[in-house]
Write a protein that holds these residues in place. Sequence first.
Motif, PDB file in Angstrom:
ATOM      1  N   VAL A 380       0.807  -1.088  -0.355  1.00 31.41           N
ATOM      2  CA  VAL A 380       0.135  -0.317  -0.006  1.00 31.41           C
ATOM      3  C   VAL A 380       1.083   1.326   0.127  1.00 31.41           C
ATOM      4  N   VAL A 381       2.106   1.334   0.658  1.00 40.50           N
ATOM      5  CA  VAL A 381       2.791   2.427   0.898  1.00 40.50           C
ATOM      6  C   VAL A 381       3.924   2.176  -0.748  1.00 40.50           C
ATOM      7  N   LEU A 382       3.558   1.780  -1.479  1.00 39.58           N
ATOM      8  CA  LEU A 382       4.539   1.830  -2.566  1.00 39.58           C
ATOM      9  C   LEU A 382       3.118   2.095  -4.031  1.00 39.58           C
ATOM     10  N   GLN A 383       2.062   1.549  -3.365  1.00 39.16           N
ATOM     11  CA  GLN A 383       1.086   2.045  -4.335  1.00 39.16           C
ATOM     12  C   GLN A 383       0.567   3.284  -4.371  1.00 39.16           C
ATOM     13  N   LYS A 384       0.777   4.021  -2.686  1.00 40.31           N
ATOM     14  CA  LYS A 384       0.284   5.593  -2.802  1.00 40.31           C
ATOM     15  C   LYS A 384       1.500   5.856  -3.457  1.00 40.31           C
ATOM     16  N   GLU A 385       3.137   6.174  -3.360  1.00 41.76           N
ATOM     17  CA  GLU A 385       3.817   6.350  -3.781  1.00 41.76           C
ATOM     18  C   GLU A 385       3.599   6.750  -5.172  1.00 41.76           C
ATOM     19  N   LEU A 386       2.918   5.792  -6.066  1.00 40.64           N
ATOM     20  CA  LEU A 386       3.009   5.393  -7.049  1.00 40.64           C
ATOM     21  C   LEU A 386       2.265   6.293  -8.076  1.00 40.64           C
ATOM     22  N   LEU A 387       1.702   6.434  -7.656  1.00 42.49           N
ATOM     23  CA  LEU A 387       0.126   6.858  -8.041  1.00 42.49           C
ATOM     24  C   LEU A 387       0.474   8.337  -7.549  1.00 42.49           C
ATOM     25  N   THR A 388       0.310   9.111  -6.772  1.00 41.55           N
ATOM     26  CA  THR A 388       1.261  10.441  -6.658  1.00 41.55           C
ATOM     27  C   THR A 388       1.934  10.895  -7.949  1.00 41.55           C
ATOM     28  N   GLU A 389       3.255   9.787  -7.976  1.00 42.73           N
ATOM     29  CA  GLU A 389       4.166  10.057  -8.829  1.00 42.73           C
ATOM     30  C   GLU A 389       3.297  10.149 -10.532  1.00 42.73           C
ATOM     31  N   ALA A 390       2.143   9.358 -10.007  1.00 40.84           N
ATOM     32  CA  ALA A 390       1.709   9.512 -11.977  1.00 40.84           C
ATOM     33  C   ALA A 390       0.749  10.550 -11.803  1.00 40.84           C
ATOM     34  N   LEU A 391       0.139  10.967 -11.020  1.00 39.22           N
ATOM     35  CA  LEU A 391      -0.442  12.909 -11.057  1.00 39.22           C
ATOM     36  C   LEU A 391      -0.021  13.601 -11.436  1.00 39.22           C
ATOM     37  N   ARG A 392       1.435  13.644 -11.135  1.00 37.83           N
ATOM     38  CA  ARG A 392       2.920  14.433 -11.047  1.00 37.83           C
ATOM     39  C   ARG A 392       2.800  14.672 -12.542  1.00 37.83           C
ATOM     40  N   LEU A 393       2.984  13.053 -13.588  1.00 39.94           N
ATOM     41  CA  LEU A 393       3.665  13.191 -14.827  1.00 39.94           C
ATOM     42  C   LEU A 393       2.134  13.483 -15.516  1.00 39.94           C
ATOM     43  N   VAL A 394       0.925  12.985 -15.778  1.00 39.22           N
ATOM     44  CA  VAL A 394       0.088  13.263 -16.190  1.00 39.22           C
ATOM     45  C   VAL A 394       0.111  14.846 -16.466  1.00 39.22           C
ATOM     46  N   LYS A 395      -0.410  15.145 -17.659  1.00 35.57           N
ATOM     47  CA  LYS A 395      -0.916  16.640 -17.775  1.00 35.57           C
ATOM     48  C   LYS A 395      -2.113  17.113 -17.438  1.00 35.57           C
ATOM     49  N   PRO A 396      -2.588  18.298 -17.041  1.00 34.46           N
ATOM     50  CA  PRO A 396      -3.864  18.920 -16.577  1.00 34.46           C
ATOM     51  C   PRO A 396      -4.735  18.833 -17.264  1.00 34.46           C
ATOM     52  N   GLY A 397      -5.628  17.488 -17.106  1.00 33.82           N
ATOM     53  CA  GLY A 397      -6.662  17.005 -18.240  1.00 33.82           C
ATOM     54  C   GLY A 397      -6.272  16.048 -18.664  1.00 33.82           C
ATOM     55  N   GLY A 398      -5.339  15.272 -18.168  1.00 37.29           N
ATOM     56  CA  GLY A 398      -5.060  14.003 -19.069  1.00 37.29           C
ATOM     57  C   GLY A 398      -5.762  13.021 -18.288  1.00 37.29           C
ATOM     58  N   VAL A 399      -5.224  12.046 -18.345  1.00 35.60           N
ATOM     59  CA  VAL A 399      -5.587  10.755 -17.664  1.00 35.60           C
ATOM     60  C   VAL A 399      -4.755   9.473 -17.234  1.00 35.60           C
ATOM     61  N   VAL A 400      -5.072   9.234 -16.107  1.00 37.51           N
ATOM     62  CA  VAL A 400      -4.128   7.968 -15.331  1.00 37.51           C
ATOM     63  C   VAL A 400      -5.136   8.012 -15.236  1.00 37.51           C
ATOM     64  N   VAL A 401      -5.204   5.851 -15.160  1.00 42.50           N
ATOM     65  CA  VAL A 401      -5.956   4.620 -15.112  1.00 42.50           C
ATOM     66  C   VAL A 401      -4.943   4.116 -13.700  1.00 42.50           C
TER      67      VAL A 401
END
Length: 471
Positions: A380-401
């Motif tokens: 769970v710790v790893l998953q939260k870190e990865l999802l936080t980074e995904a939201l940093r890498l996605v452009k505004p208005g882009g999508v993270v699945v």
Amino acid sequence: MSADRRPSRGKRDNNSAKFRQKDLDPARVAARDTLRAVRERDAYANLVLPKMLRDRKIEGRDAAFATELAYGTARAQGLLDAVIAAAAKRPVEEIDGPVLDVLRLGAYQLLRTRVGSHAAVSTSVDLVRSENGMGPSGFANAVLRKVSQKDEDMWVEELAPSPAEDLVGYLAFQYAHPRWIAEVFRDALGGSAGQLQAALAADDERPPVHLVARPGYITAEELALTSGGEEGNFSPYCVYLPSGDPGDVDAIREGYAGVQDEGSQLIARAVTVAEVADDSGRWLDMCAGPGGKAALIGALAEIDAARLDAIEVSKHRAELIRKVVSDLPVTIHVADARSSGLEPGYDRILLDAPCSGLGSLRRRPESRWRRTAGDVDELVVLQKELLTEALRLVKPGGVVVYSTCSPHPAETTSVVADVLASVQGARQLDARPLVTVGKLGPELLGDGPHVQLWPHIHGTDAMFLAALTRD
């Protein structure tokens, strides 16, 4: 080989406790050796057995029989061990490993196949005697004869907790799951006992083989016709293969198709169909190994003139990705996805996060007995870190699945909720339209905004999907 066929036993040497290997049934020997590799080396049955069958030239019905025995025994291990312990009047931990492997194999034949009792016992005793001599083989004979005196239902009634006092424990025992996993499924299913029983029962069955047709190379219709399979219900790329070795399918050998659960296909497709304004064709698969989803996304990227970056922390798994995407617009990066060094601004990101794998237990038969509840906390710790980074890498208005092959609320809805609360401007989208395809209508997708697939409802692995964006 007919399940009731008795292998030729040849001549016995009364001065020796061993038979020659050629006197033993090769299918049962392969199943035993697979179980031994799982026990001694923490190997994975679905990786060990296919190679073993090829190396030993075991084919056709014999190969199918060996597969049923090895995977079925590994899947039912907890129930089998309880029955063996009761019949032996000693804990399984006190039984020598090589003998225990054969006892499990014999008990599985007695309780969960149509193999005759005499054949199941005698072939198991021969396996023990061939390696361990007369004393252990006599013990195996006594234990398995005791096992054969009751069918599975009778053993369950004798050994399982009372359903009136502990329904979850009873169902967990009946369908060969650790209790903690049954509790996770119950919570994810909203506490419904009926749903829990259906989920555990489906998880305890041998799973069907799902093929994926690579878009732009072959259609699902063509793949179904050439493989003898049937087009899938949901994914437009899926084919159900009712029998046979997928490795024998021409399209797979030629690289036009692969083996992939239909739920995984829906996840990969979802990231490509989400609405994104001004899609520049810069896509990312953050945890891409071993490459199944990257191959499907890469094929769709090629059609859309996009490019996919694929991150994988393991060099070995990165090589596996490279083999399946070599002719696709995919760039592989060997890095930790939490600090990959890639520039933000991606239009579409798939984060198929490392997880407990509780959603694919039917395809990894021994995994349910290896995992513990404590494994989830670190993930769970790893998953939260990865999802936080995904939201940093996605452009505004882009999508993270965000997806996991797990229905565990701690790895799914809780991770999403915690990250949304910590990342400014992040919000959750309704993921249901991203998988509304084929026969998968709203009535099968719940209340949203996330999607949770289940074997007993959708016939897929228990995949979770959430869609996020940021302002």
